[in-house]
Design a protein around this motif. Structure first.
Motif, PDB file in Angstrom:
ATOM      1  N   GLY A  49       0.750  -1.232   0.000  1.00 58.82           N
ATOM      2  CA  GLY A  49       0.000   0.000   0.000  1.00 58.82           C
ATOM      3  C   GLY A  49       0.783   1.286   0.000  1.00 58.82           C
ATOM      4  N   LYS A  50       0.125   2.286   0.550  1.00 60.32           N
ATOM      5  CA  LYS A  50       0.670   3.638   0.474  1.00 60.32           C
ATOM      6  C   LYS A  50       1.913   3.789   1.323  1.00 60.32           C
ATOM      7  CE  LYS A  50      -3.675   5.175  -1.001  1.00 60.32           C
ATOM      8  NZ  LYS A  50      -5.066   5.284  -0.646  1.00 60.32           N
ATOM      9  N   LYS A  51       1.983   3.053   2.417  1.00 57.35           N
ATOM     10  CA  LYS A  51       3.154   3.192   3.275  1.00 57.35           C
ATOM     11  C   LYS A  51       4.410   2.740   2.532  1.00 57.35           C
ATOM     12  CE  LYS A  51       4.544   2.837   7.984  1.00 57.35           C
ATOM     13  NZ  LYS A  51       4.182   2.434   9.339  1.00 57.35           N
TER      14      LYS A  51
ATOM     15  N   ILE B  69       5.346   5.372  -0.062  1.00 57.30           N
ATOM     16  CA  ILE B  69       5.952   6.567   0.543  1.00 57.30           C
ATOM     17  C   ILE B  69       7.375   6.263   1.022  1.00 57.30           C
ATOM     18  CG2 ILE B  69       5.821   8.166   2.490  1.00 57.30           C
ATOM     19  CD1 ILE B  69       2.715   7.797   2.310  1.00 57.30           C
TER      20      ILE B  69
ATOM     21  N   ARG C 216      11.041   7.742   0.017  1.00 58.96           N
ATOM     22  CA  ARG C 216      11.893   8.379   1.020  1.00 58.96           C
ATOM     23  C   ARG C 216      13.261   7.696   1.054  1.00 58.96           C
ATOM     24  NH1 ARG C 216       9.359   8.784   6.851  1.00 58.96           N
ATOM     25  NH2 ARG C 216       7.932  10.172   5.754  1.00 58.96           N
TER      26      ARG C 216
ATOM     27  N   SER D 203      -1.577   7.942  -5.856  1.00 55.20           N
ATOM     28  CA  SER D 203      -2.670   7.187  -5.236  1.00 55.20           C
ATOM     29  C   SER D 203      -3.711   6.768  -6.250  1.00 55.20           C
ATOM     30  CB  SER D 203      -3.395   8.035  -4.187  1.00 55.20           C
ATOM     31  OG  SER D 203      -2.535   8.460  -3.204  1.00 55.20           O
TER      32      SER D 203
ATOM     33  N   TYR E  51       4.980  -2.215   9.248  1.00 50.86           N
ATOM     34  CA  TYR E  51       3.910  -1.833  10.161  1.00 50.86           C
ATOM     35  C   TYR E  51       4.244  -2.003  11.642  1.00 50.86           C
ATOM     36  CZ  TYR E  51       1.102  -1.460   5.993  1.00 50.86           C
ATOM     37  OH  TYR E  51       0.621  -1.070   4.772  1.00 50.86           O
TER      38      TYR E  51
ATOM     39  N   GLN F 285      11.782   4.685  14.255  1.00 50.25           N
ATOM     40  CA  GLN F 285      11.082   5.926  13.903  1.00 50.25           C
ATOM     41  C   GLN F 285      10.828   5.951  12.406  1.00 50.25           C
ATOM     42  OE1 GLN F 285      10.787   8.340  16.675  1.00 50.25           O
ATOM     43  NE2 GLN F 285       9.059   8.875  15.355  1.00 50.25           N
ATOM     44  N   PHE F 286       9.579   5.789  11.997  1.00 46.42           N
ATOM     45  CA  PHE F 286       9.301   5.791  10.558  1.00 46.42           C
ATOM     46  C   PHE F 286       9.448   7.188   9.979  1.00 46.42           C
ATOM     47  CE2 PHE F 286       7.221   1.770  11.548  1.00 46.42           C
ATOM     48  CZ  PHE F 286       7.724   0.995  10.530  1.00 46.42           C
TER      49      PHE F 286
ATOM     50  N   THR G 292       7.704  15.080  15.825  1.00 47.59           N
ATOM     51  CA  THR G 292       8.605  13.972  15.527  1.00 47.59           C
ATOM     52  C   THR G 292       8.166  12.698  16.250  1.00 47.59           C
ATOM     53  OG1 THR G 292      10.050  14.822  17.234  1.00 47.59           O
ATOM     54  CG2 THR G 292      10.699  15.243  14.937  1.00 47.59           C
ATOM     55  N   THR G 293       7.546  12.869  17.424  1.00 48.23           N
ATOM     56  CA  THR G 293       7.087  11.668  18.125  1.00 48.23           C
ATOM     57  C   THR G 293       5.758  11.190  17.550  1.00 48.23           C
ATOM     58  OG1 THR G 293       6.033  13.038  19.783  1.00 48.23           O
ATOM     59  CG2 THR G 293       8.236  12.212  20.295  1.00 48.23           C
TER      60      THR G 293
ATOM     61  N   MET H  26       3.080  10.192  14.529  1.00 47.10           N
ATOM     62  CA  MET H  26       3.253   9.531  13.253  1.00 47.10           C
ATOM     63  C   MET H  26       2.812  10.447  12.105  1.00 47.10           C
ATOM     64  SD  MET H  26       2.188   5.626  12.458  1.00 47.10           S
ATOM     65  CE  MET H  26       0.560   5.991  12.967  1.00 47.10           C
ATOM     66  N   ASP H  27       3.488  10.320  10.989  1.00 51.61           N
ATOM     67  CA  ASP H  27       3.084  10.955   9.745  1.00 51.61           C
ATOM     68  C   ASP H  27       1.594  10.650   9.514  1.00 51.61           C
ATOM     69  OD1 ASP H  27       2.592  11.526   7.054  1.00 51.61           O
ATOM     70  OD2 ASP H  27       4.672  11.088   6.501  1.00 51.61           O
TER      71      ASP H  27
ATOM     72  N   ARG I 129      -0.143  10.529   6.993  1.00 47.78           N
ATOM     73  CA  ARG I 129      -0.389   9.652   5.840  1.00 47.78           C
ATOM     74  C   ARG I 129      -0.276   8.188   6.242  1.00 47.78           C
ATOM     75  NH1 ARG I 129       3.994  11.553   1.711  1.00 47.78           N
ATOM     76  NH2 ARG I 129       5.183  11.467   3.644  1.00 47.78           N
ATOM     77  N   PHE I 130       0.566   7.905   7.244  1.00 43.65           N
ATOM     78  CA  PHE I 130       0.728   6.512   7.675  1.00 43.65           C
ATOM     79  C   PHE I 130      -0.509   6.002   8.390  1.00 43.65           C
ATOM     80  CE2 PHE I 130       5.635   6.845   7.776  1.00 43.65           C
ATOM     81  CZ  PHE I 130       5.643   6.763   6.401  1.00 43.65           C
TER      82      PHE I 130
ATOM     83  N   ALA J 124      -2.600   4.884   5.720  1.00 45.04           N
ATOM     84  CA  ALA J 124      -2.040   3.652   5.158  1.00 45.04           C
ATOM     85  C   ALA J 124      -2.335   2.464   6.062  1.00 45.04           C
ATOM     86  CB  ALA J 124      -0.543   3.806   4.944  1.00 45.04           C
ATOM     87  N   HIS J 125      -2.202   2.659   7.372  1.00 41.33           N
ATOM     88  CA  HIS J 125      -2.467   1.543   8.297  1.00 41.33           C
ATOM     89  C   HIS J 125      -3.931   1.121   8.219  1.00 41.33           C
ATOM     90  CE1 HIS J 125       1.229   2.338  11.080  1.00 41.33           C
ATOM     91  NE2 HIS J 125       1.526   2.325   9.808  1.00 41.33           N
TER      92      HIS J 125
ATOM     93  N   VAL K 214      -3.496  10.210  -1.119  1.00 43.12           N
ATOM     94  CA  VAL K 214      -2.449  10.974  -0.433  1.00 43.12           C
ATOM     95  C   VAL K 214      -1.293  11.184  -1.396  1.00 43.12           C
ATOM     96  CG1 VAL K 214      -3.040   9.997   1.824  1.00 43.12           C
ATOM     97  CG2 VAL K 214      -1.270   8.928   0.432  1.00 43.12           C
TER      98      VAL K 214
ATOM     99  N   GLU L  56       7.728  13.766  -0.364  1.00 41.90           N
ATOM    100  CA  GLU L  56       8.008  14.316   0.956  1.00 41.90           C
ATOM    101  C   GLU L  56       7.741  15.814   0.914  1.00 41.90           C
ATOM    102  OE1 GLU L  56       9.152  12.310   3.514  1.00 41.90           O
ATOM    103  OE2 GLU L  56       8.729  10.702   2.081  1.00 41.90           O
TER     104      GLU L  56
ATOM    105  N   GLU M 197      10.493  17.717   5.073  1.00 41.68           N
ATOM    106  CA  GLU M 197      11.396  16.742   5.673  1.00 41.68           C
ATOM    107  C   GLU M 197      12.638  17.487   6.131  1.00 41.68           C
ATOM    108  OE1 GLU M 197      11.820  12.774   6.829  1.00 41.68           O
ATOM    109  OE2 GLU M 197      10.179  14.001   6.144  1.00 41.68           O
TER     110      GLU M 197
END
Lengths: 481, 92
Positions: free
Chosen positions: A97-99, A102, A106, A268, A417, A480-481, B5-6, B8-9, B11-12, B15-16, B84, B88, B91
């Motif tokens: 997927g999108k993750k 992305i 990156r 997307s 994940y 840290q993602f 920073t702590t 989550m993005d 967009r994630f 995605a999840h 989405v 980036e 960043e």
């Protein structure tokens, strides 16, 4: 030769397909970085091409020759099994997927191995993955080449060696000249041919058999078990067939040739379109092709090499020119799979081994030369291996898929994940997955399937345990993602 | 910035959620496929009925199942997935 009426349309069509691929890839080429272009097509794929390249890559010799051939022998139970593959149409793109899209951008990842290397910050992970890909995809490729050779053999009446040679040359020239984008564009055209070709063939077979009810009656008269879910000899258990959901369904997420496609799309919207097209097309092709296999049984009884059922029945029920066009479908499927695998193995060698470990400072020109020669050399080696073909190519093919799935599924999916996944977990998971797969494969061969399920089942569970235990036990730290 | 920073993005998060949808669809798909195949297919062959010439268990499990899954994927894609950007934006 009597077969000329078949061969000429087939050849013309193949040439046309390749020309379309090459021309459109040249036109689209944005002239960026060579590696990104050659191995990934510059992350520019749209929805239709993305869906079709996934279907065509995945829908290989096993779904066009081996699978329907087995359905011919075993009956409806095997179509049931094959329909587990519909899940791949949406599952791969939704799960990675999108993750994945992305993060791949990156990390500037061009291959699945790049992704793993950055995610786990570990050269060991990269080397281990490269070995797994080279070893396992090699067997997959060999199986496909055998399929391609067989198909040309049964079409032309040429000797197997000559047929294989023709096949090898056409694939090699194409991959070396075109790269990923040409392969993907060609896949799109080939996918369309598969859709139409399978439908035409199915209709032809139904007419030749006197309608579905008549065919069904013939099957019932021959052996009623052919129309049950349990197979001609009653040996397909629910547990065994269901375990193929892992092998040909959800586990496909971890196949590098699929994962690389899941990082190649543009945006997307492409992904959303591909989800729909991929699901519909996969299901349609699988259903049609396997029905052709079983329906061919009353029409042409007594075919003993499963892989030859589709070519023979097409020649039997269709006019020659139409058979030529329809048989371009399996030919297309095999070629597009081989193209992709060849490219992938060569990317593993060039990018993940050569540039990472042997000559990190190699120039663009040097990389280009190495890429082309590695691809060509690989082609020659696979050709030599395919000269001594094993009997049932589907099992060889499934062997390699299962091994890759056991090795990669958790490092990829949990790497995406689960923040506690780390390199110790990934390495342990890959080693446990691969070794237990190979071990269990030989155990099952000698003693029958353990607990009646396909070999892939337990290695996938074991590699999950290994991943979690080692990630938590050794240097546990949130990523840290 | 420190707080971000702590966290989550965003967009994630999307995605999840979409990955879980994938798991959900696959489970529905499996249950439908398994239920009809072995629910109806386990009967003796003489009791099978035929729809469009195909054995009933196969017709419901594989033919209807496939059409239904396609419809489900279309609905989910059209109404529940979010577009989405993959690039980036900030960043540093």
């Amino acid at each position: 030769m009597t077969n000329m009426g078949v061969i000429i349309p087939l050849l013309l069509l193949l040439i046309a397909i390749f020309a379309i691929g090459l021309i459109s890839s040249k036109r689209m080429s944005s002239g960026g970085n060579f590696l990104n272009e050659y191995f990934l097509g510059g992350r520019e794929l749209g929805g239709f091409v993305l869906a079709m390249t996934m279907v065509a890559t995945y829908g290989s010799a096993s779904s066009f020759l081996g699978g329907p051939g087995t359905a011919y022998t075993v009956g409806f139970g095997w179509i049931l099994l094959a329909m587990a593959q519909v899940v791949t149409g949406y599952f791969v793109l939704l799960i990675l997927g999108k993750k994945f899209a992305i993060l791949a951008r990156r990390y500037k990842a061009v291959t699945m191995i790049d992704f793993l290397k950055v995610r786990y910050n570990s050269p060991a992970v990269a080397i281990l993955s490269a070995i797994a890909i080279i070893v396992f995809l090699f067997s997959a490729m060999t199986a496909q080449w055998v399929g391609g050779g067989r198909l040309i053999e049964s079409l032309t009446g040429l000797q197997y060696t000559t047929s294989l040679f023709i096949f090898a040359i056409s694939v090699l020239v194409y991959v070396i000249v075109g790269g990923f984008r040409a392969v993907a564009v060609t896949d799109a055209v080939q996918g369309a041919i598969m859709v139409i070709g399978t439908l035409v063939l199915l209709i032809g077979v139904i007419i030749a058999g006197g309608g579905i009810p008549a065919i069904m009656q013939d099957l019932l008269n021959e052996n009623p078990r052919l129309v049950t879910p349990y197979g001609a000899d009653g040996s397909l258990t629910a547990a065994y067939v269901s375990s193929f959901w892992i092998l040909v369904g959800v586990g496909v997420v971890a196949l590098p040739q699929m994962a690389v496609r899941a990082m190649s799309y543009k945006n997307s919207r492409s992904m959303h379109r591909a989800l729909i097209i991929g699901t519909v097309v996969t299901g349609f092709i699988m259903l049609n092709m396997h029905l052709v296999g079983i329906f061919a049984r009353p029409i042409m009884p007594g075919i003993d090499v499963g892989d030859k059922v589709i070519p023979l029945v097409a020649l039997e029920v269709l006019p020659a020119w139409l058979a030529g066009i329809v048989l371009a479908a399996p030919m297309a499927a095999i070629m597009s799979t081989v193209d992709s695998l060849l490219l992938l193995v060569s990317s593993a060698i060039v990018k993940d081994v050569y540039i990472n470990f042997i000559r990190p400072e190699a120039t663009e020109k040097r990389i280009k030369q190495v890429s082309f020669s590695v691809t060509a050399l690989l082609g020659v080696i696979v050709f030599l291996l395919a000269l001594q073909p094993p009997e049932l190519l589907i099992f060889l093919n499934l062997f390699s898929f299962g091994g890759l799935e056991a090795a990669f599924i958790w490092p990829v999916v949990l790497g995406l994940y689960w923040k506690y996944g780390n390199k110790y977990g990934a390495i342990a998971s890959m080693i446990v997955g691969m070794l237990s797969y190979i071990g269990l494969h030989f155990y099952n061969e000698a003693n029958g399937e353990l607990f009646g399920v396909h070999t892939v089942t337990f290695p996938i569970i074991l590699s999950l345990i290994a991943y979690i235990v080692f990630s938590l036990a050794v240097k546990r730290k949130a990523y840290q993602f | 910035m420190n707080k971000e920073t702590t966290e989550m993005d965003p967009r994630f998060k999307i995605a999840h959620r979409e990955a879980w949808m994938g798991v959900g669809i696959a489970i529905v798909n499996f249950l439908w496929w398994f239920g009809f195949a072995y629910g109806l297919g386990a009967r003796p062959v003489e009791e099978y009925t035929y729809i469009f010439g195909l054995p009933d268990w196969f017709f419901y499990s594989c033919v209807v199942g496939f059409i239904l899954m396609s419809a489900l994927v279309i609905v989910v894609t059209k109404f529940f997935l979010t577009e989405v950007s993959f690039e980036e934006e900030e960043e540093g």
